[in-house]
Design a protein around this motif. Structure first.
Motif, PDB file in Angstrom:
ATOM      1  N   ILE A 122       3.462   1.974  -2.189  1.00 43.48           N
ATOM      2  CA  ILE A 122       4.619   1.496  -1.415  1.00 43.48           C
ATOM      3  C   ILE A 122       5.751   1.098  -2.363  1.00 43.48           C
ATOM      4  O   ILE A 122       6.925   1.401  -2.112  1.00 43.48           O
ATOM      5  CB  ILE A 122       4.204   0.296  -0.530  1.00 43.48           C
ATOM      6  CG1 ILE A 122       3.093   0.705   0.426  1.00 43.48           C
ATOM      7  CG2 ILE A 122       5.394  -0.247   0.222  1.00 43.48           C
ATOM      8  CD1 ILE A 122       3.519   1.368   1.667  1.00 43.48           C
ATOM      9  N   GLU A 123       5.377   0.446  -3.475  1.00 42.43           N
ATOM     10  CA  GLU A 123       6.421   0.038  -4.420  1.00 42.43           C
ATOM     11  C   GLU A 123       7.093   1.240  -5.055  1.00 42.43           C
ATOM     12  O   GLU A 123       8.316   1.243  -5.271  1.00 42.43           O
ATOM     13  CB  GLU A 123       5.819  -0.863  -5.502  1.00 42.43           C
ATOM     14  CG  GLU A 123       5.646  -2.283  -5.031  1.00 42.43           C
ATOM     15  CD  GLU A 123       5.035  -3.156  -6.084  1.00 42.43           C
ATOM     16  OE1 GLU A 123       4.851  -2.677  -7.205  1.00 42.43           O
ATOM     17  OE2 GLU A 123       4.720  -4.309  -5.779  1.00 42.43           O
ATOM     18  N   ALA A 124       6.322   2.281  -5.337  1.00 40.12           N
ATOM     19  CA  ALA A 124       6.919   3.483  -5.932  1.00 40.12           C
ATOM     20  C   ALA A 124       7.898   4.123  -4.950  1.00 40.12           C
ATOM     21  O   ALA A 124       9.000   4.536  -5.348  1.00 40.12           O
ATOM     22  CB  ALA A 124       5.825   4.476  -6.306  1.00 40.12           C
ATOM     23  N   ILE A 125       7.515   4.185  -3.660  1.00 41.14           N
ATOM     24  CA  ILE A 125       8.426   4.795  -2.671  1.00 41.14           C
ATOM     25  C   ILE A 125       9.677   3.934  -2.530  1.00 41.14           C
ATOM     26  O   ILE A 125      10.796   4.456  -2.439  1.00 41.14           O
ATOM     27  CB  ILE A 125       7.718   4.973  -1.315  1.00 41.14           C
ATOM     28  CG1 ILE A 125       6.472   5.848  -1.481  1.00 41.14           C
ATOM     29  CG2 ILE A 125       8.640   5.631  -0.318  1.00 41.14           C
ATOM     30  CD1 ILE A 125       5.672   5.985  -0.209  1.00 41.14           C
ATOM     31  N   THR A 126       9.492   2.599  -2.516  1.00 40.03           N
ATOM     32  CA  THR A 126      10.658   1.719  -2.399  1.00 40.03           C
ATOM     33  C   THR A 126      11.599   1.918  -3.583  1.00 40.03           C
ATOM     34  O   THR A 126      12.826   1.984  -3.417  1.00 40.03           O
ATOM     35  CB  THR A 126      10.201   0.254  -2.342  1.00 40.03           C
ATOM     36  OG1 THR A 126       9.127   0.156  -1.427  1.00 40.03           O
ATOM     37  CG2 THR A 126      11.325  -0.638  -1.913  1.00 40.03           C
ATOM     38  N   GLU A 127      10.992   2.050  -4.775  1.00 41.96           N
ATOM     39  CA  GLU A 127      11.802   2.280  -5.975  1.00 41.96           C
ATOM     40  C   GLU A 127      12.589   3.587  -5.842  1.00 41.96           C
ATOM     41  O   GLU A 127      13.775   3.654  -6.185  1.00 41.96           O
ATOM     42  CB  GLU A 127      10.861   2.343  -7.186  1.00 41.96           C
ATOM     43  CG  GLU A 127      11.538   2.196  -8.511  1.00 41.96           C
ATOM     44  CD  GLU A 127      12.144   0.828  -8.680  1.00 41.96           C
ATOM     45  OE1 GLU A 127      13.210   0.749  -9.279  1.00 41.96           O
ATOM     46  OE2 GLU A 127      11.553  -0.159  -8.183  1.00 41.96           O
ATOM     47  N   TYR A 128      11.917   4.601  -5.289  1.00 43.01           N
ATOM     48  CA  TYR A 128      12.582   5.892  -5.094  1.00 43.01           C
ATOM     49  C   TYR A 128      13.753   5.754  -4.125  1.00 43.01           C
ATOM     50  O   TYR A 128      14.845   6.303  -4.370  1.00 43.01           O
ATOM     51  CB  TYR A 128      11.564   6.908  -4.569  1.00 43.01           C
ATOM     52  CG  TYR A 128      12.165   8.208  -4.143  1.00 43.01           C
ATOM     53  CD1 TYR A 128      12.660   9.101  -5.074  1.00 43.01           C
ATOM     54  CD2 TYR A 128      12.255   8.536  -2.801  1.00 43.01           C
ATOM     55  CE1 TYR A 128      13.224  10.276  -4.696  1.00 43.01           C
ATOM     56  CE2 TYR A 128      12.811   9.718  -2.405  1.00 43.01           C
ATOM     57  CZ  TYR A 128      13.298  10.583  -3.357  1.00 43.01           C
ATOM     58  OH  TYR A 128      13.865  11.751  -2.955  1.00 43.01           O
ATOM     59  N   VAL A 129      13.521   5.005  -3.016  1.00 45.34           N
ATOM     60  CA  VAL A 129      14.598   4.838  -2.029  1.00 45.34           C
ATOM     61  C   VAL A 129      15.778   4.111  -2.651  1.00 45.34           C
ATOM     62  O   VAL A 129      16.944   4.477  -2.434  1.00 45.34           O
ATOM     63  CB  VAL A 129      14.069   4.083  -0.790  1.00 45.34           C
ATOM     64  CG1 VAL A 129      15.197   3.725   0.140  1.00 45.34           C
ATOM     65  CG2 VAL A 129      13.060   4.923  -0.058  1.00 45.34           C
TER      66      VAL A 129
ATOM     67  N   SER B 135      26.099   1.331  -7.352  1.00 45.20           N
ATOM     68  CA  SER B 135      25.545   0.335  -8.264  1.00 45.20           C
ATOM     69  C   SER B 135      24.150  -0.049  -7.786  1.00 45.20           C
ATOM     70  O   SER B 135      23.850   0.004  -6.597  1.00 45.20           O
ATOM     71  CB  SER B 135      26.433  -0.900  -8.332  1.00 45.20           C
ATOM     72  OG  SER B 135      26.232  -1.709  -7.199  1.00 45.20           O
ATOM     73  N   ARG B 136      23.304  -0.438  -8.742  1.00 45.01           N
ATOM     74  CA  ARG B 136      21.929  -0.740  -8.398  1.00 45.01           C
ATOM     75  C   ARG B 136      21.807  -2.045  -7.610  1.00 45.01           C
ATOM     76  O   ARG B 136      20.936  -2.188  -6.758  1.00 45.01           O
ATOM     77  CB  ARG B 136      21.093  -0.814  -9.676  1.00 45.01           C
ATOM     78  CG  ARG B 136      19.633  -0.776  -9.359  1.00 45.01           C
ATOM     79  CD  ARG B 136      18.755  -0.849 -10.563  1.00 45.01           C
ATOM     80  NE  ARG B 136      17.422  -1.202 -10.120  1.00 45.01           N
ATOM     81  CZ  ARG B 136      16.586  -0.349  -9.567  1.00 45.01           C
ATOM     82  NH1 ARG B 136      16.941   0.904  -9.418  1.00 45.01           N
ATOM     83  NH2 ARG B 136      15.404  -0.737  -9.157  1.00 45.01           N
ATOM     84  N   GLU B 137      22.719  -3.004  -7.903  1.00 43.84           N
ATOM     85  CA  GLU B 137      22.637  -4.291  -7.199  1.00 43.84           C
ATOM     86  C   GLU B 137      22.832  -4.078  -5.698  1.00 43.84           C
ATOM     87  O   GLU B 137      22.086  -4.600  -4.873  1.00 43.84           O
ATOM     88  CB  GLU B 137      23.693  -5.261  -7.719  1.00 43.84           C
ATOM     89  CG  GLU B 137      23.465  -5.792  -9.125  1.00 43.84           C
ATOM     90  CD  GLU B 137      23.835  -4.808 -10.200  1.00 43.84           C
ATOM     91  OE1 GLU B 137      24.881  -4.145 -10.056  1.00 43.84           O
ATOM     92  OE2 GLU B 137      23.068  -4.682 -11.168  1.00 43.84           O
TER      93      GLU B 137
END
Lengths: 78, 282
Positions: free
Chosen positions: B65-72, B82-84
């Motif tokens: 789930i964390e990997a998918i969230t990171e991808y999103v 911007s990432r923020e």
């Protein structure tokens, strides 16, 4: 109401077929153009890989026109 | 009453079908499936969030789930710049990504769609139907997405700047005014295009799978040849979730970035770097 065709039923079938065929052919051409342009850009300039997002979005936009024609031709008309 | 693979003939319907009525509310098969999916997704996400920790030894589900969230977040970074900001708005648009991909992927299971039947008034009605293959569901999703974009844009930069996004900063100019009205109508076009794209892709995919399965079953063979189409539909499911998320994010990004850009322009003008702002300001 003016009757344009003597045999309305077969005219409807033919026009539906033509509609689906033209819509799918045009959408396929469009998708091919998008893909070929992207590949050309990628070959000339590898930095163009950043455009992958826009390519997917444009491909989805082309796809939806073909699907609309499919919806109209296969289900809604006649 | 529920039956498995009751009908051998093909069952195609573009609209969701009524299963039962609950008071004044007609409950359709897509609503049942949508509620089931939402509950399941909420359970999985809450479970993963509880198990999430910094040290090693965390569960595999949490990592996925964390990997998918990171991808999103990475995808949204392109829309917001911007990432923020991407991380700030990720809960809203990440929800759409997770919900659509969960819906579509589970919708490829044989029990969803014409596989598991329930008898309603003598007719066989599929018990489940993908929520995204129902025009009501996708219209609801896109209307909520556009309303959230408006709300977040107003919250982020204030109502005045939000209106400036449509009418520019000189609304008295008739050209700007009419272009602004066109832009406002554009929001409705966005709603329609978002919902129709998602609905048509999923519904046509379901029909394609149903047609191929029934064709192969009618010729007396095992429907293993439908597997490539299933894989293709899995790709479509992912692409549609991606496109919905990116487009919704881009709408908010465009509404916000305009104001930010404007601010940058003003700030650099006041600090005297006129040449630099001339390069970036266009």
């Amino acid at each position: 109401m003016v009757e344009l065709f003597a045999d309305a039923e077969s005219a409807l079938a033919i026009s539906k077929g033509a509609m689906l065929g033209i819509a799918f052919a045009a959408a396929a051409l469009g998708l091919g153009l998008v893909g070929s342009s992207y590949m050309k850009a990628l070959g000339r300039n590898p930095e163009a890989g950043k455009a992958a997002t826009s390519v997917v979005i444009i491909a989805a936009m082309i796809e939806v026109t073909a699907l609309l024609a499919f919806l109209l031709g296969a289900f809604l008309l006649g | 009453m529920i039956q498995l693979f009751a009908a051998t003939d093909i069952h195609i319907s573009l609209k969701a079908e009524r299963l039962f009525t609950f008071g004044p509310l007609t409950v359709t098969n897509s609503m049942v499936y949508g509620l089931l999916c939402a509950t399941l997704l909420a359970a999985v996400m809450i479970f993963a969030a509880r198990r999430s920790k910094l040290l090693p030894g965390r569960s595999r589900l949490t990592s996925i789930i964390e990997a998918i969230t990171e991808y999103v977040i990475g995808v949204l970074e392109g829309a917001f710049g911007s990432r923020e900001k991407a991380a700030k708005f990720a809960p809203v648009f990440g929800f759409y990504f997770f919900f659509i991909i969960f819906n579509n992927m589970l919708g490829l299971l044989p029990v969803v769609g014409p596989g598991l039947y329930s008898s309603v008034e003598g007719a066989h009605i599929p018990l489940f139907r993908p929520f995204t293959a129902d025009l009501n569901g996708t219209i609801a999703m896109s209307v909520i997405a556009i309303i959230i974009v408006q709300y977040l844009s107003i919250k982020e930069q204030g109502g005045k700047k939000h209106l400036q996004h449509y009418f520019t900063d000189k609304p008295k100019n008739p050209i700007n005014f009419f272009i602004g009205i066109l832009e406002v109508f554009g929001e409705f076009t966005r709603m329609l295009s978002l919902s129709l794209r998602l609905f048509l892709n999923t519904a046509v995919g379901e029909i394609l799978i149903a047609v191929f399965t029934s064709m192969i079953i009618a010729s007396g063979r095992t429907p293993i040849a439908v597997l490539p189409i299933l894989l293709f539909e899995a790709l479509v499911a992912y692409i549609q979730a991606y496109v919905f998320t990116v487009l919704a994010g881009t709408y908010l990004g465009m509404a916000i970035a305009h104001a930010d850009h404007h601010d940058d322009h003003q700030a650099s003008l006041t600090s005297g770097q006129v040449e630099a702002s001339g390069v970036h300001g266009g």
